[in-house]
Design an enzyme around this catalytic site. Sequence first.
Site, PDB file in Angstrom:
ATOM      1  N   ASP A  81       8.999  -6.373  -4.138  1.00  0.00           N
ATOM      2  CA  ASP A  81       8.233  -5.224  -3.645  1.00  0.00           C
ATOM      3  C   ASP A  81       6.771  -5.641  -3.443  1.00  0.00           C
ATOM      4  O   ASP A  81       6.218  -6.408  -4.252  1.00  0.00           O
ATOM      5  CB  ASP A  81       8.333  -4.104  -4.703  1.00  0.00           C
ATOM      6  N   GLY A 182       0.546   5.674  -7.997  1.00  0.00           N
ATOM      7  CA  GLY A 182      -0.106   6.056  -9.251  1.00  0.00           C
ATOM      8  C   GLY A 182       0.003   7.544  -9.522  1.00  0.00           C
ATOM      9  O   GLY A 182       0.791   8.255  -8.908  1.00  0.00           O
TER      10      GLY A 182
HETATM   11  P1  13P Z   1       4.553   5.426  -7.806  1.00  0.00           P
HETATM   12  O1  13P Z   1       3.222   4.892  -8.240  1.00  0.00           O
HETATM   13  O2  13P Z   1       4.455   6.819  -7.252  1.00  0.00           O
HETATM   14  O3  13P Z   1       5.561   5.368  -8.896  1.00  0.00           O
HETATM   15  O4  13P Z   1       5.070   4.512  -6.619  1.00  0.00           O
HETATM   16  C1  13P Z   1       5.537   3.207  -6.873  1.00  0.00           C
HETATM   17  C2  13P Z   1       5.659   2.436  -5.610  1.00  0.00           C
HETATM   18  O5  13P Z   1       5.530   2.956  -4.523  1.00  0.00           O
HETATM   19  C3  13P Z   1       5.944   0.989  -5.736  1.00  0.00           C
HETATM   20  O6  13P Z   1       6.128   0.368  -4.512  1.00  0.00           O
END
Ligand code: 13P
Length: 284
Positions: A81, A182
């Site tokens: 990711d 976040g």
């Molecule tokens: P959040 O911070 O909303 O959990 O999103 C995580 C994210 O998009 C990782 O790629």
Amino acid sequence: MLISMKEAYAYAEQNECGLAAVNTPFFELLLAAIDVGEETNTPIILSFAQSHEKYVGIDEIGPAMVTLAERSSAPFVVHVDHGEDIDYIARGLDMGFNSCMIDGSLLPFEDNVEVTSRVVQMAHERGVAVEGEIGAMSGNENGDPSQGLADASLYTTPEEAAEFVRRTGVDSLAASFGTVHGLYRQKPNLDYGLIAELRNAAGVPLVMHGGSGLSIKEYRETIKQGVRKVNYYTYAAKAALEAVRPLAADDETFVFSDLAARAREAVREDIFAFSAALNQTLAR
Ligand code: 13P
């Protein structure tokens, strides 16, 4: 078992649902995500973001992600990711990750097209699908609450989405339409009309980053408009923290292992609810 990202998206299209993509930068979160996959028998994307190297290395937790996914009876994809460079992504693929994202969203458009195209070429040679990103989101993948306000001037436009997909050949597209990474500092204000336009223009499944902290209704509506993968981390990690706070303060707690076990259970409950929200088909 490992399934390809292509198979996972086919499942999501067929069932009109969203794929839960969970970042697993600590072991209890990884185990909880595996628990939920096995309990629900729906595909889960186990993800590792490059920015989480500050917590644990992909070289350390990556092999565990791949092994646990492979030996499970439930379907998993293991995904790099927010890869920031091609070498890092290749490292993940070398250790058995079978899906990846290159995040060039902070680069000028032409540079983003260039770096994304290079990753697409490298990954497609290995039969691995690539997610690209266009349009910027505020916040970061480390749960930092300091910037949690969506900025509509950064939202992706359908024109740039169409051109980006056409020129890079990405298999899915992360776009900006109202979520933030976040903790949310204000209620998310999702632009559902824009999601539908982006899906039409891009012609590939849309990925919603900053996907934790939304309501069931918001998940359902974004899926209805074309989102097929939802990235989730901050609120799961927050659930772990909240669950261990009282235990940590208790004089009767003697070892960290008790906190770790409690964290796994709290995260399992949190991810289970998230996965259930994504897997209610639109028809129901
Ligand atoms: P959040 O911070 O909303 O959990 O999103 C995580 C994210 O998009 C990782 O790629």
